[in-house]
Design a protein around this motif. Structure first.
Motif, mmCIF file in Angstrom:
data_model
loop_
_atom_site.group_PDB
_atom_site.id
_atom_site.type_symbol
_atom_site.label_atom_id
_atom_site.label_comp_id
_atom_site.label_asym_id
_atom_site.label_seq_id
_atom_site.Cartn_x
_atom_site.Cartn_y
_atom_site.Cartn_z
ATOM 1 N N PHE A 15 -5.771 -1.074 5.664
ATOM 2 C CA PHE A 15 -5.810 0.186 4.939
ATOM 3 C C PHE A 15 -5.872 1.412 5.856
ATOM 4 O O PHE A 15 -5.913 2.535 5.374
ATOM 5 C CB PHE A 15 -7.027 0.217 4.004
ATOM 6 C CG PHE A 15 -6.872 -0.645 2.784
ATOM 7 C CD1 PHE A 15 -5.700 -1.334 2.543
ATOM 8 C CD2 PHE A 15 -7.909 -0.772 1.875
ATOM 9 C CE1 PHE A 15 -5.558 -2.124 1.419
ATOM 10 C CE2 PHE A 15 -7.781 -1.565 0.738
ATOM 11 C CZ PHE A 15 -6.596 -2.245 0.518
ATOM 12 N N GLU B 102 0.831 -1.197 0.000
ATOM 13 C CA GLU B 102 0.000 0.000 0.000
ATOM 14 C C GLU B 102 0.870 1.251 0.000
ATOM 15 O O GLU B 102 0.573 2.234 -0.679
ATOM 16 C CB GLU B 102 -0.904 -0.012 1.221
ATOM 17 C CG GLU B 102 -1.875 1.150 1.295
ATOM 18 C CD GLU B 102 -2.640 1.156 2.594
ATOM 19 O OE1 GLU B 102 -3.618 1.901 2.687
ATOM 20 O OE2 GLU B 102 -2.245 0.423 3.524
ATOM 21 N N ILE C 156 -8.245 5.811 -0.723
ATOM 22 C CA ILE C 156 -7.943 4.666 0.143
ATOM 23 C C ILE C 156 -8.681 4.792 1.473
ATOM 24 O O ILE C 156 -9.188 3.804 2.019
ATOM 25 C CB ILE C 156 -6.424 4.545 0.360
ATOM 26 C CG1 ILE C 156 -5.738 4.182 -0.961
ATOM 27 C CG2 ILE C 156 -6.110 3.482 1.411
ATOM 28 C CD1 ILE C 156 -4.233 4.122 -0.880
#
Length: 562
Positions: A378, A328, A341
């Protein structure tokens, strides 16, 4: 010599002059030449800095879940009830509601390396006291509480010091997000190993103090790594050209990591985009990171299995980020899309909570936990990265991050205490009603992140929240987007109405990210500051109610939220 004499002063500063000519120059010119001709920082030293910095919190995260994992044993050995255990495990969040802000100011002033050593030392001392409280038949609840509080001083802001180090060595879009992703990869790995081995070690070694002593030993290793980071930072700055990306715009980029003194206007002048992100984190971070406090028990209730199966299922959220967070980080550094995101993370959290709340089937339950694991993956990296990218002055990064974290700590105390009360009201001790609280948090964070994402792609949002739009951009297109946003804002971002051509793209970017000088903007930012303080105060009040209520210990076992 004649060829040297006709060179300009800037050319003299370069490293193409032979040693015999250096002897003829004055000491000041020699110092300038040495400073300007330091070699660039090699990749191997950057990798070493990342590895050592990531290890600074390895012991911290290893020890984080030990008390909660050993809950049954600790309650039996210390002869305490659920309410007393709830106080024990929640004290970390409460201590850090105000402490994080104070330490954020200190980190900005003295830099990350020095504070990493100090905070790691606090955690080590606290971890050793916790282990000592359970050794040789002492079994003292009050000593264990003292150790937990001392460790909390280091726990709450040690990651902030790490982020400050990386914000010094890496620029947004050029390695910062990857380094943050690696931090959280190591953190989740450490916490998973610590939690999964605690009961095994306690059973096989004959005492529940052994997992705590091993955690203290790992904390000692982390302190040694922090000391190495401190001296490595000094070495690199003296031998290589280290560009300090945390310096405020207009200052020299190389040199000491120390900053100036704290000024209160640095807080109240944070742009409104920043407070939007803080509001999102108040629900998203607190919701995602506190759900772990009931995940094992909820898995046991839903699957009708024992603690071992429930623990393995609920620990899945720790494994997925080990792989995903570095990837990420690479994505953010390359393509941006930080707000997107955040929105995706909120959506996965919401869907997960809806499935857990309204479905009773095992496949749906497993799907919900997978989505929760993705949401957990995330959450940290883009949150840390977006705070860095939207504030106008990177010099105050640690302060900005600390404010956000303190408010999140308060929100965690609120959600787990309310959920604990709801569980206590259930005649069957069911967590079904408690999950409703997390569902509300998830719905709120989706609304906030959705509004922020909408602002990135509408002319109204671009005009009044330009920092959000800039955080969405791919790094190589950032300068072009700055020019477009500058045209939208016209002269509203400058106090003296400077002409566009009189400002560099970097100056325009700083101006776009800065708070607008208007009464409406000032009022909105004061309301945001007041709202954050209110959340923290409510957390202290409701914590007191939680102790009086005797809320279930497993529910109030909150984590150190980001």
């Amino acid at each position: 010599m004649s060829s040297i004499s006709i060179r300009s002063t800037s050319a003299v500063a370069r490293a193409d002059v032979e040693g015999k000519d250096d002897q003829l120059r004055s000491p000041s010119i020699s110092a300038l030449s040495y400073s300007a001709t330091k070699p660039e920082l090699p990749l191997r030293w950057q990798v070493a800095m990342i590895a050592l910095t990531c290890m600074c919190t390895f012991g911290n995260h290893w020890s984080n879940g030990l008390i909660t994992t050993l809950k049954t044993t600790i309650e039996k050995k210390l002869k305490i009830n659920n309410s007393e255990f709830a106080t024990l495990v929640s004290v970390t969040n409460l201590v850090n509601t105000f402490l994080c802000i104070a330490l954020g100011f200190v980190i900005d002033k003295f830099g990350g390396p020095l504070l990493s050593v100090i905070l790691a030392a606090f955690h080590l001392v606290g971890a050793a006291i916790e282990a000592g409280a359970t050794t040789n038949g002492l079994n003292s609840y009050h000593v264990l509480m003292a150790g937990k509080i001392i460790a909390a001083i280091g726990d709450g802001s040690l990651d902030n010091a790490q982020h400050k180090i990386f914000s010094t060595y890496f620029a947004p879009g050029n390695g910062f997000a990857v380094s943050i992703g690696l931090i959280w990869s190591m953190a989740n790995l450490a916490q998973y190993v610590g939690q999964s081995t605690a009961n095994v070690m306690s059973k096989n070694l004959g005492s529940y103090s052994w997992p705590l002593w091993i955690g203290a030993t790992i904390s000692l290793l982390s302190l040694l790594c922090a000391i190495c980071v401190f001296f490595l930072d000094k070495y690199l700055r003296s031998h290589y050209e280290v560009v300090d990306y945390s310096k405020r715009f207009g200052q020299p980029s190389a040199g000491s990591a120390k900053g100036g003194t704290f000024h209160w206007p640095a807080v109240r002048q944070m742009p409104f985009t920043y407070w939007f992100v803080v509001l999102f984190a108040t629900f998203e971070n607190a919701g995602v990171q506190s759900f772990v406090s009931i995940s094992t028990q909820f898995a046991q209730q839903r699957l009708k299995k024992g603690a071992v199966v429930g623990g393995w299922v609920s620990s899945f959220y720790l494994l997925l980020p080990v792989v995903l967070t570095p990837l990420e980080g690479v994505f953010i550094d390359t393509y941006g899309h930080r707000v997107t995101i955040l929105f995706l993370s909120g959506c996965m959290f919401l869907i997960s909570m809806i499935l857990l709340r309204f479905s009773e089937t095992v496949p749906t339950f497993v799907c919900a936990y997978v989505l929760y694991a993705f949401a957990q993956s995330f959450t940290p990296a883009p949150q840390v990265e977006i705070v860095r990218s939207i504030i106008p002055d990177p010099h105050y990064y640690a302060t900005a991050f600390a404010i956000k974290k303190s408010i999140v700590q308060g929100s965690i105390v609120i959600i787990v205490t309310v959920a604990g009360k709801l569980q206590g009201l259930s005649p069957t001790n069911s967590l079904q009603s408690a999950v409703t609280v997390w569902l509300v948090y998830a719905f709120a964070c989706v609304l906030i992140s959705g509004a922020l994402l909408l602002a990135c792609y509408t002319s109204f949002g671009k005009r009044y929240l330009p920092a959000a739009r800039l955080s969405e951009m791919q790094p190589k297109h950032l300068e072009r987007e700055v020019e477009k946003l500058w045209e939208l804002r016209l002269h509203t971002v400058t106090e003296e109405g400077k002409r566009d051509e009189s400002m560099t793209p970097k100056e325009k970017e700083v101006a776009l990210k800065s708070a607008v000088a208007s009464s409406v903007s000032l009022y909105a930012r004061w309301v945001a500051v007041g709202g954050g303080i209110t959340i923290i105060l409510i957390a202290w009040v409701i914590f007191g109610f939680g102790v009086a209520w005797g809320v279930h210990g497993s529910v109030t076992a909150g984590t150190t939220g980001e």
